[in-house]
Design an enzyme around this catalytic site. Structure first.
Site, PDB file in Angstrom:
ATOM      1  CB  SER A   9      -0.902   0.007   1.224  1.00 33.40           C
ATOM      2  OG  SER A   9      -1.401   1.311   1.420  1.00 33.40           O
ATOM      3  CG  HIS A  34      -3.902  -1.429  -1.573  1.00 37.18           C
ATOM      4  ND1 HIS A  34      -5.044  -2.115  -1.952  1.00 37.18           N
ATOM      5  CD2 HIS A  34      -4.273  -0.649  -0.534  1.00 37.18           C
ATOM      6  CE1 HIS A  34      -6.049  -1.764  -1.163  1.00 37.18           C
ATOM      7  NE2 HIS A  34      -5.607  -0.856  -0.303  1.00 37.18           N
ATOM      8  CG  ASP A  36      -5.015   2.613   0.775  1.00 39.37           C
ATOM      9  OD1 ASP A  36      -6.022   1.896   0.669  1.00 39.37           O
ATOM     10  OD2 ASP A  36      -3.940   2.213   1.262  1.00 39.37           O
ATOM     11  CG  MET A  38      -7.905   7.475   2.393  1.00 40.04           C
ATOM     12  SD  MET A  38      -7.015   7.386   3.944  1.00 40.04           S
ATOM     13  CE  MET A  38      -6.442   5.676   3.876  1.00 40.04           C
ATOM     14  CG  HIS A  68      -9.180   0.542  -0.539  1.00 41.15           C
ATOM     15  ND1 HIS A  68      -8.620   0.275   0.701  1.00 41.15           N
ATOM     16  CD2 HIS A  68     -10.517   0.573  -0.330  1.00 41.15           C
ATOM     17  CE1 HIS A  68      -9.570   0.169   1.605  1.00 41.15           C
ATOM     18  NE2 HIS A  68     -10.736   0.356   1.006  1.00 41.15           N
ATOM     19  CG  MET A  70     -11.227   3.815   1.918  1.00 38.56           C
ATOM     20  SD  MET A  70      -9.672   3.628   2.813  1.00 38.56           S
ATOM     21  CE  MET A  70      -8.534   3.648   1.430  1.00 38.56           C
ATOM     22  CG  MET A 139     -11.734  -2.359   5.134  1.00 36.77           C
ATOM     23  SD  MET A 139     -10.239  -1.751   4.333  1.00 36.77           S
ATOM     24  CE  MET A 139      -9.415  -0.869   5.655  1.00 36.77           C
ATOM     25  CG  ASP A 177      -6.368  -2.615   3.101  1.00 41.05           C
ATOM     26  OD1 ASP A 177      -5.279  -2.376   3.664  1.00 41.05           O
ATOM     27  OD2 ASP A 177      -6.970  -1.782   2.398  1.00 41.05           O
TER      28      ASP A 177
END
Ligand code: DX5
Ligand code: ZN
Length: 222
Positions: A9, A34, A36, A38, A68, A70, A139, A177
Protein backbone atom coordinates in the site's frame (compact mmCIF):
# COMPACT_ATOMS: atom_id res chain seq x y z
CA UNK A 1 -6.89 -21.35 -4.65
CA UNK A 2 -5.37 -18.57 -6.76
CA UNK A 3 -1.66 -17.71 -6.62
CA UNK A 4 -1.04 -15.47 -3.62
CA UNK A 5 -0.56 -11.81 -4.46
CA UNK A 6 1.12 -9.23 -2.26
CA UNK A 7 -0.04 -5.65 -2.69
CA UNK A 8 2.13 -2.99 -1.02
CA UNK A 9 0.00 0.00 0.00
CA UNK A 10 1.54 3.27 -1.14
CA UNK A 11 -0.08 4.98 1.87
CA UNK A 12 3.10 4.22 3.81
CA UNK A 13 5.50 5.11 0.97
CA UNK A 14 7.56 8.29 0.86
CA UNK A 15 5.20 10.46 -1.19
CA UNK A 16 8.00 12.84 -2.14
CA UNK A 17 9.60 9.92 -4.04
CA UNK A 18 6.49 7.99 -5.02
CA UNK A 19 7.63 6.80 -8.46
CA UNK A 20 10.90 5.42 -7.08
CA UNK A 21 9.11 3.81 -4.16
CA UNK A 22 6.71 1.99 -6.49
CA UNK A 23 9.64 0.93 -8.70
CA UNK A 24 11.40 -0.39 -5.61
CA UNK A 25 8.49 -2.54 -4.39
CA UNK A 26 7.88 -3.78 -7.92
CA UNK A 27 11.54 -4.81 -8.22
CA UNK A 28 11.18 -6.44 -4.79
CA UNK A 29 8.40 -8.66 -6.18
CA UNK A 30 5.10 -6.86 -5.55
CA UNK A 31 2.23 -8.36 -7.56
CA UNK A 32 0.03 -5.29 -7.55
CA UNK A 33 0.15 -1.75 -6.19
CA UNK A 34 -2.49 -0.90 -3.61
CA UNK A 35 -3.62 2.70 -4.08
CA UNK A 36 -5.60 4.14 -1.15
CA UNK A 37 -7.90 7.01 -2.08
CA UNK A 38 -9.27 9.00 0.89
CA UNK A 39 -11.47 12.10 0.84
CA UNK A 40 -11.62 13.47 4.42
CA UNK A 41 -15.39 12.85 4.23
CA UNK A 42 -16.05 9.12 4.03
CA UNK A 43 -12.83 8.59 6.02
CA UNK A 44 -10.94 11.10 8.18
CA UNK A 45 -7.87 11.42 5.97
CA UNK A 46 -6.97 12.83 2.57
CA UNK A 47 -4.63 11.18 0.08
CA UNK A 48 -4.33 11.01 -3.69
CA UNK A 49 -6.57 10.90 -6.75
CA UNK A 50 -6.58 9.90 -10.42
CA UNK A 51 -3.87 12.39 -11.38
CA UNK A 52 -1.36 10.57 -9.20
CA UNK A 53 -2.50 7.21 -10.56
CA UNK A 54 -1.94 8.49 -14.09
CA UNK A 55 1.44 9.93 -13.09
CA UNK A 56 2.53 6.48 -11.90
CA UNK A 57 1.49 4.96 -15.22
CA UNK A 58 3.38 7.66 -17.11
CA UNK A 59 6.37 7.03 -14.88
CA UNK A 60 6.35 3.50 -16.30
CA UNK A 61 4.59 1.47 -13.62
CA UNK A 62 3.38 -1.71 -15.31
CA UNK A 63 2.04 -3.64 -12.29
CA UNK A 64 -1.76 -3.64 -11.94
CA UNK A 65 -2.98 -0.75 -9.78
CA UNK A 66 -5.43 -1.84 -7.10
CA UNK A 67 -7.48 1.28 -6.39
CA UNK A 68 -9.18 1.25 -2.98
CA UNK A 69 -11.76 4.02 -2.95
CA UNK A 70 -12.60 5.41 0.49
CA UNK A 71 -14.63 8.28 -0.95
CA UNK A 72 -18.24 9.41 -1.12
CA UNK A 73 -19.78 9.66 -3.65
CA UNK A 74 -18.12 6.83 -5.60
CA UNK A 75 -19.54 6.97 -9.14
CA UNK A 76 -18.25 10.43 -10.09
CA UNK A 77 -14.63 9.36 -9.76
CA UNK A 78 -14.80 5.85 -11.32
CA UNK A 79 -14.35 6.89 -15.00
CA UNK A 80 -11.41 9.11 -14.03
CA UNK A 81 -9.61 6.21 -12.36
CA UNK A 82 -10.34 3.93 -15.29
CA UNK A 83 -8.81 6.53 -17.64
CA UNK A 84 -5.87 6.91 -15.26
CA UNK A 85 -4.97 3.23 -15.64
CA UNK A 86 -6.60 1.49 -12.66
CA UNK A 87 -6.84 -2.31 -12.81
CA UNK A 88 -9.10 -3.13 -9.88
CA UNK A 89 -11.47 -0.53 -8.43
CA UNK A 90 -12.84 -1.40 -4.99
CA UNK A 91 -15.40 0.65 -3.06
CA UNK A 92 -17.34 0.51 0.22
CA UNK A 93 -21.07 -0.32 -0.02
CA UNK A 94 -21.92 2.39 2.54
CA UNK A 95 -20.33 5.02 0.31
CA UNK A 96 -22.62 4.63 -2.70
CA UNK A 97 -26.39 4.97 -3.21
CA UNK A 98 -26.70 2.09 -5.67
CA UNK A 99 -24.19 -0.69 -5.18
CA UNK A 100 -25.14 -2.71 -8.27
CA UNK A 101 -24.95 0.39 -10.47
CA UNK A 102 -21.45 1.20 -9.20
CA UNK A 103 -20.28 -2.36 -9.89
CA UNK A 104 -21.64 -2.13 -13.44
CA UNK A 105 -20.04 1.26 -13.93
CA UNK A 106 -16.59 -0.07 -12.95
CA UNK A 107 -17.02 -3.04 -15.31
CA UNK A 108 -18.28 -0.84 -18.18
CA UNK A 109 -15.12 1.23 -17.89
CA UNK A 110 -12.96 -1.84 -18.35
CA UNK A 111 -11.86 -2.29 -14.73
CA UNK A 112 -12.34 -5.16 -12.27
CA UNK A 113 -14.87 -4.37 -9.53
CA UNK A 114 -14.23 -5.06 -5.85
CA UNK A 115 -16.39 -4.58 -2.74
CA UNK A 116 -14.81 -3.60 0.60
CA UNK A 117 -16.10 -4.56 4.05
CA UNK A 118 -15.31 -2.50 7.14
CA UNK A 119 -14.84 -4.41 10.41
CA UNK A 120 -18.52 -3.93 11.34
CA UNK A 121 -20.02 -4.24 7.85
CA UNK A 122 -22.08 -7.44 7.46
CA UNK A 123 -21.37 -9.90 4.65
CA UNK A 124 -25.01 -9.80 3.49
CA UNK A 125 -23.89 -7.18 0.99
CA UNK A 126 -22.45 -10.14 -0.95
CA UNK A 127 -25.86 -11.82 -1.37
CA UNK A 128 -26.66 -10.20 -4.71
CA UNK A 129 -23.24 -8.89 -5.68
CA UNK A 130 -20.70 -11.72 -5.47
CA UNK A 131 -21.69 -13.00 -8.91
CA UNK A 132 -20.56 -9.68 -10.38
CA UNK A 133 -17.39 -9.07 -8.38
CA UNK A 134 -13.75 -9.86 -9.14
CA UNK A 135 -12.51 -9.04 -5.63
CA UNK A 136 -13.76 -8.93 -2.05
CA UNK A 137 -11.73 -6.79 0.34
CA UNK A 138 -11.94 -7.47 4.07
CA UNK A 139 -10.78 -4.53 6.18
CA UNK A 140 -8.91 -5.67 9.27
CA UNK A 141 -8.67 -2.08 10.57
CA UNK A 142 -11.06 0.84 10.35
CA UNK A 143 -10.22 2.65 7.13
CA UNK A 144 -8.32 5.91 7.12
CA UNK A 145 -4.79 5.31 8.33
CA UNK A 146 -1.83 3.01 7.92
CA UNK A 147 -0.03 1.41 10.82
CA UNK A 148 -3.08 0.30 12.84
CA UNK A 149 -3.44 -2.98 14.69
CA UNK A 150 -5.04 -6.01 12.99
CA UNK A 151 -8.60 -6.70 14.24
CA UNK A 152 -8.77 -10.50 14.81
CA UNK A 153 -12.48 -10.90 13.88
CA UNK A 154 -11.38 -10.36 10.27
CA UNK A 155 -10.08 -13.95 10.26
CA UNK A 156 -13.52 -15.41 10.83
CA UNK A 157 -14.91 -13.09 8.18
CA UNK A 158 -12.30 -14.29 5.69
CA UNK A 159 -13.33 -17.90 6.32
CA UNK A 160 -16.96 -17.03 5.65
CA UNK A 161 -16.17 -15.16 2.44
CA UNK A 162 -13.92 -18.01 1.25
CA UNK A 163 -16.87 -20.38 1.65
CA UNK A 164 -19.12 -18.05 -0.30
CA UNK A 165 -16.55 -17.73 -3.10
CA UNK A 166 -16.14 -21.51 -3.27
CA UNK A 167 -19.90 -21.97 -3.42
CA UNK A 168 -20.15 -19.44 -6.24
CA UNK A 169 -17.68 -21.40 -8.39
CA UNK A 170 -16.25 -18.12 -9.66
CA UNK A 171 -12.71 -16.79 -9.49
CA UNK A 172 -12.89 -13.94 -7.03
CA UNK A 173 -9.85 -12.53 -5.25
CA UNK A 174 -10.10 -12.38 -1.44
CA UNK A 175 -8.05 -9.47 -0.16
CA UNK A 176 -7.14 -8.49 3.38
CA UNK A 177 -6.23 -4.90 4.22
CA UNK A 178 -4.92 -3.50 7.50
CA UNK A 179 -2.29 -4.52 10.03
CA UNK A 180 -0.86 -7.31 7.85
CA UNK A 181 2.68 -8.28 8.88
CA UNK A 182 5.15 -11.15 8.47
CA UNK A 183 4.05 -12.34 11.92
CA UNK A 184 0.33 -12.73 11.14
CA UNK A 185 0.22 -13.33 7.39
CA UNK A 186 0.29 -17.12 7.75
CA UNK A 187 -2.87 -17.13 9.89
CA UNK A 188 -4.50 -14.74 7.41
CA UNK A 189 -3.65 -17.04 4.49
CA UNK A 190 -5.01 -20.02 6.42
CA UNK A 191 -8.29 -18.17 6.90
CA UNK A 192 -8.65 -17.93 3.13
CA UNK A 193 -7.08 -14.70 1.88
CA UNK A 194 -5.14 -14.87 -1.39
CA UNK A 195 -4.36 -11.16 -1.78
CA UNK A 196 -2.46 -9.35 0.97
CA UNK A 197 -2.26 -5.58 1.32
CA UNK A 198 0.60 -4.37 3.51
CA UNK A 199 1.66 -0.77 3.93
CA UNK A 200 3.74 -0.04 7.01
CA UNK A 201 5.08 -3.61 7.21
CA UNK A 202 6.70 -3.23 3.78
CA UNK A 203 7.50 0.48 3.40
CA UNK A 204 8.57 0.69 7.04
CA UNK A 205 11.07 -2.13 6.60
CA UNK A 206 14.71 -1.57 5.62
CA UNK A 207 14.72 -4.20 2.85
CA UNK A 208 11.50 -4.46 0.78
CA UNK A 209 12.61 -7.61 -1.04
CA UNK A 210 13.49 -9.40 2.20
CA UNK A 211 10.10 -8.48 3.70
CA UNK A 212 8.19 -9.66 0.63
CA UNK A 213 10.20 -12.89 0.62
CA UNK A 214 9.49 -13.47 4.33
CA UNK A 215 5.78 -12.86 3.70
CA UNK A 216 5.72 -15.35 0.83
CA UNK A 217 7.50 -17.97 2.94
CA UNK A 218 4.90 -17.57 5.68
CA UNK A 219 2.03 -17.81 3.19
CA UNK A 220 3.51 -21.01 1.72
CA UNK A 221 3.64 -22.59 5.21
CA UNK A 222 -0.10 -22.14 5.82
C1 DX5 B 1 -6.29 1.82 5.49
C2 DX5 B 1 -5.83 1.44 4.11
C3 DX5 B 1 -4.78 0.42 4.09
C4 DX5 B 1 -3.49 0.84 4.77
C5 DX5 B 1 -2.90 -0.38 5.37
O1 DX5 B 1 -7.46 2.56 5.42
O2 DX5 B 1 -6.93 0.93 3.36
O3 DX5 B 1 -4.50 0.00 2.74
O4 DX5 B 1 -2.55 1.42 3.93
O5 DX5 B 1 -1.78 0.00 6.08
P1 DX5 B 1 -1.06 -1.00 7.07
O6 DX5 B 1 -0.61 -2.18 6.29
O7 DX5 B 1 0.06 -0.19 7.62
O8 DX5 B 1 -2.08 -1.38 8.13
ZN1 ZN C 1 -6.49 0.01 1.39
Amino acid sequence: MATPWIAPSILSADFARLGEEVDAVTAAGADLIHFDVMDNHYVPNLTVGPMVCEALRKHGVKAPIDVHLMVRPVDRIVPDFAAAGAGYITFHPEATEHIDRTIELIREHGCRPGLAFNPATPLEYLDYTLEKLDLVLIMSVNPGFGGQRFIPSALCKLEQVRQRIQASGREVRLEIDGGVKVENIQAIARAGADTFVAGSAIFGSPDYAATLRAMREQIALK
